[in-house]
Design an enzyme around this catalytic site. Structure first.
Site, PDB file in Angstrom:
ATOM      1  N   ALA A   1       0.873  -1.168   0.000  1.00 52.36           N
ATOM      2  CA  ALA A   1       0.000   0.000   0.000  1.00 52.36           C
ATOM      3  C   ALA A   1       0.915   1.223   0.000  1.00 52.36           C
ATOM      4  CB  ALA A   1      -0.888  -0.025   1.227  1.00 52.36           C
TER       5      ALA A   1
ATOM      6  N   GLY B   1       0.687  -4.875   0.826  1.00 50.65           N
ATOM      7  CA  GLY B   1      -0.507  -4.851  -0.016  1.00 50.65           C
ATOM      8  C   GLY B   1      -0.273  -5.491  -1.381  1.00 50.65           C
TER       9      GLY B   1
ATOM     10  N   GLU C   1      -0.768  -9.010  -0.820  1.00 52.74           N
ATOM     11  CA  GLU C   1      -2.204  -9.188  -0.552  1.00 52.74           C
ATOM     12  C   GLU C   1      -3.033  -9.074  -1.831  1.00 52.74           C
ATOM     13  OE1 GLU C   1      -1.797  -6.233   2.574  1.00 52.74           O
ATOM     14  OE2 GLU C   1      -2.869  -7.570   3.919  1.00 52.74           O
TER      15      GLU C   1
ATOM     16  N   GLU D   1       4.720  -5.337   7.074  1.00 57.80           N
ATOM     17  CA  GLU D   1       4.031  -4.246   7.793  1.00 57.80           C
ATOM     18  C   GLU D   1       4.516  -4.067   9.215  1.00 57.80           C
ATOM     19  OE1 GLU D   1       2.570  -6.495   5.841  1.00 57.80           O
ATOM     20  OE2 GLU D   1       1.032  -5.544   4.605  1.00 57.80           O
TER      21      GLU D   1
HETATM   22  N1  CAA Z   1       4.693   3.217  -0.628  1.00 56.68           N
HETATM   23  C1  CAA Z   1       5.087   4.402  -1.135  1.00 56.68           C
HETATM   24  N2  CAA Z   1       6.247   4.543  -1.800  1.00 56.68           N
HETATM   25  C2  CAA Z   1       7.034   3.469  -1.948  1.00 56.68           C
HETATM   26  C3  CAA Z   1       6.673   2.208  -1.455  1.00 56.68           C
HETATM   27  C4  CAA Z   1       5.433   2.105  -0.759  1.00 56.68           C
HETATM   28  N3  CAA Z   1       4.971   0.930  -0.275  1.00 56.68           N
HETATM   29  N4  CAA Z   1       7.662   1.333  -1.737  1.00 56.68           N
HETATM   30  C5  CAA Z   1       8.596   2.017  -2.415  1.00 56.68           C
HETATM   31  N5  CAA Z   1       8.229   3.309  -2.550  1.00 56.68           N
HETATM   32  C6  CAA Z   1       8.951   4.394  -3.199  1.00 56.68           C
HETATM   33  C7  CAA Z   1      10.160   4.821  -2.370  1.00 56.68           C
HETATM   34  O1  CAA Z   1       9.769   5.710  -1.344  1.00 56.68           O
HETATM   35  C8  CAA Z   1      11.009   5.459  -3.427  1.00 56.68           C
HETATM   36  O2  CAA Z   1      10.508   6.747  -3.707  1.00 56.68           O
HETATM   37  P1  CAA Z   1      11.499   8.025  -3.815  1.00 56.68           P
HETATM   38  O3  CAA Z   1      12.357   7.718  -5.017  1.00 56.68           O
HETATM   39  O4  CAA Z   1      10.559   9.164  -4.019  1.00 56.68           O
HETATM   40  O5  CAA Z   1      12.293   8.064  -2.557  1.00 56.68           O
HETATM   41  C9  CAA Z   1      10.751   4.607  -4.664  1.00 56.68           C
HETATM   42  O6  CAA Z   1       9.517   3.929  -4.411  1.00 56.68           O
HETATM   43  C10 CAA Z   1      11.828   3.547  -4.875  1.00 56.68           C
HETATM   44  O7  CAA Z   1      11.932   2.774  -3.682  1.00 56.68           O
HETATM   45  P2  CAA Z   1      13.331   2.491  -2.942  1.00 56.68           P
HETATM   46  O8  CAA Z   1      14.286   3.609  -3.173  1.00 56.68           O
HETATM   47  O9  CAA Z   1      13.027   2.137  -1.534  1.00 56.68           O
HETATM   48  O10 CAA Z   1      13.813   1.204  -3.766  1.00 56.68           O
HETATM   49  P3  CAA Z   1      14.767   0.030  -3.275  1.00 56.68           P
HETATM   50  O11 CAA Z   1      15.085  -0.750  -4.494  1.00 56.68           O
HETATM   51  O12 CAA Z   1      15.891   0.562  -2.454  1.00 56.68           O
HETATM   52  O13 CAA Z   1      13.873  -0.859  -2.271  1.00 56.68           O
HETATM   53  C11 CAA Z   1      11.858  -1.992  -1.578  1.00 56.68           C
HETATM   54  C12 CAA Z   1      12.733  -1.530  -2.754  1.00 56.68           C
HETATM   55  C13 CAA Z   1      12.595  -3.064  -0.765  1.00 56.68           C
HETATM   56  C14 CAA Z   1      10.593  -2.594  -2.159  1.00 56.68           C
HETATM   57  C15 CAA Z   1      11.551  -0.792  -0.666  1.00 56.68           C
HETATM   58  O14 CAA Z   1      11.038   0.270  -1.459  1.00 56.68           O
HETATM   59  C16 CAA Z   1      10.528  -1.064   0.411  1.00 56.68           C
HETATM   60  O15 CAA Z   1      10.855  -1.665   1.434  1.00 56.68           O
HETATM   61  N6  CAA Z   1       9.283  -0.594   0.212  1.00 56.68           N
HETATM   62  C17 CAA Z   1       8.233  -0.676   1.232  1.00 56.68           C
HETATM   63  C18 CAA Z   1       7.720  -2.095   1.425  1.00 56.68           C
HETATM   64  C19 CAA Z   1       6.647  -2.119   2.490  1.00 56.68           C
HETATM   65  O16 CAA Z   1       6.885  -1.824   3.641  1.00 56.68           O
HETATM   66  N7  CAA Z   1       5.419  -2.479   2.110  1.00 56.68           N
HETATM   67  C20 CAA Z   1       4.275  -2.536   3.004  1.00 56.68           C
HETATM   68  C21 CAA Z   1       3.471  -1.253   2.886  1.00 56.68           C
HETATM   69  S1  CAA Z   1       2.172  -1.115   4.089  1.00 56.68           S
HETATM   70  C22 CAA Z   1       0.889  -2.078   3.506  1.00 56.68           C
HETATM   71  O17 CAA Z   1       0.970  -2.644   2.435  1.00 56.68           O
HETATM   72  C23 CAA Z   1      -0.344  -2.144   4.377  1.00 56.68           C
HETATM   73  C24 CAA Z   1      -1.375  -3.106   3.937  1.00 56.68           C
HETATM   74  O18 CAA Z   1      -1.356  -4.264   4.270  1.00 56.68           O
HETATM   75  C25 CAA Z   1      -2.507  -2.694   3.142  1.00 56.68           C
END
Ligand code: CAA
Length: 270
Positions: A78, A121, A124, A144
């Protein structure tokens, strides 16, 4: 027949196209397209997917849909930035899962073609689909807990039902990334393919379904899903009613007649 303009409609977060399968129904391909945000699923994006799948349900030419992302990310969760400033009341009032509930009720089959990250998400959404076809390098997870929350779009329920308590607990409580092969062995995935073939394989799977009579496919999907939230007794009753119902369709008559006459059936899709 339903409105077909949804296929090449203009969307902000997804791309939608159609593949014509010779002699059978078409496959609708939805590509999540937020490359700058690792395909993070914001509310608007989920609304777009829900509206396409709803339109495909009403489209006589559509048999099956495939949701994919990029090779790098199916979806990294998400949209954290959309949620970062929200308190409990705000997130509750936002109804961020309304479109998820719409997708859950879609009648025609939906296949997730996953490569790269399918986290939070993203994992999911893949599990909300009826089948998951993944690339060898796909990475799944429910991270999460690292954000101080828990999965909110069905992760604790669907992952547990798919892979069992022992594995689901460990994956969700540690937030670790899980390889496609591990998830395949655990029972979450239908198929794992080489990185350059996963989408073709998902499309082939969709095509095979597009060649079947649509009412039987839809009721088969409904019946399998019923197994997740009912007792065996009422599940079997549900299945039986659907079985009896299909005896009133043109395609039941054609399917059985064609078998007896030793020829290929010509589905009428009704
Ligand atoms: N939401 C918003 N933006 C996100 C995102 C997310 N879930 N995942 C990545 N991005 C964005 C980053 O902020 C970044 O943006 P900027 O360039 O503006 O800084 C861009 O995408 C590229 O991401 P990274 O620089 O982090 O890329 P990476 O290759 O170093 O890492 C990754 C990739 C491991 C997937 C890392 O981005 C990450 O850990 N993302 C979050 C994963 C996460 O925690 N997901 C769960 C979300 S909460 C949820 O989903 C709740 C639910 O159940 C409904």
């Amino acid at each position: 027949m339903g409105e077909r303009t949804y296929i090449n409609g203009s969307y902000k977060n997804i791309l939608v196209s159609e593949t014509e399968n010779a002699g059978c129904l078409n496959t609708i391909l939805i590509r999540i397209n937020r490359p700058d945000a690792m395909n993070a699923l914001n509310i608007e994006l989920m609304g777009e997917i829900a509206s396409v799948l709803t339109a495909a349900d009403k489209d006589d030419k559509a048999g099956c849909s495939v949701i994919t992302g990029s090779d790098k990310a199916f979806a990294a969760g998400a949209d954290i930035k959309e949620m970062a400033d929200a308190n409990s009341a705000e997130i509750y009032e936002r109804e961020m899962f309304a479109s998820w509930d719409v997708i859950r009720k879609v009648k025609k089959p939906v296949i997730a073609a996953v490569s790269g990250y399918a986290l939070g998400g993203g994992c999911e959404l893949a599990m909300l689909c009826d089948m998951i076809a993944a690339s060898e390098s796909a990475k799944f997870g429910q991270p999460e807990v690292n954000l101080g929350v828990i999965p909110g779009a069905g992760g604790t329920q669907r992952l547990t039902r798919a892979v069992g308590k022992a594995r689901a607990m460990e994956i969700i409580l540690t937030g670790r990334m899980v390889s496609a092969y591990e998830m395949f062995e655990a029972g979450l995935l239908t198929k794992v393919s080489p990185d350059d073939k996963y989408l073709d394989d998902a499309m082939s799977l969709a095509k095979a379904i597009c060649g079947k009579p649509t009412l039987a496919v839809q009721l088969a999907k409904e019946s399998v899903l019923k197994a997740f939230d009912t007792t065996i007794e009422s599940g079997i009753e549900f299945e039986r009613k659907n079985f009896y119902f299909l005896f009133s369709t043109e395609d039941k008559k054609e399917g059985m007649k064609a078998f007896v006459e030793k020829r290929k059936p010509e589905w009428k899709q009704r």
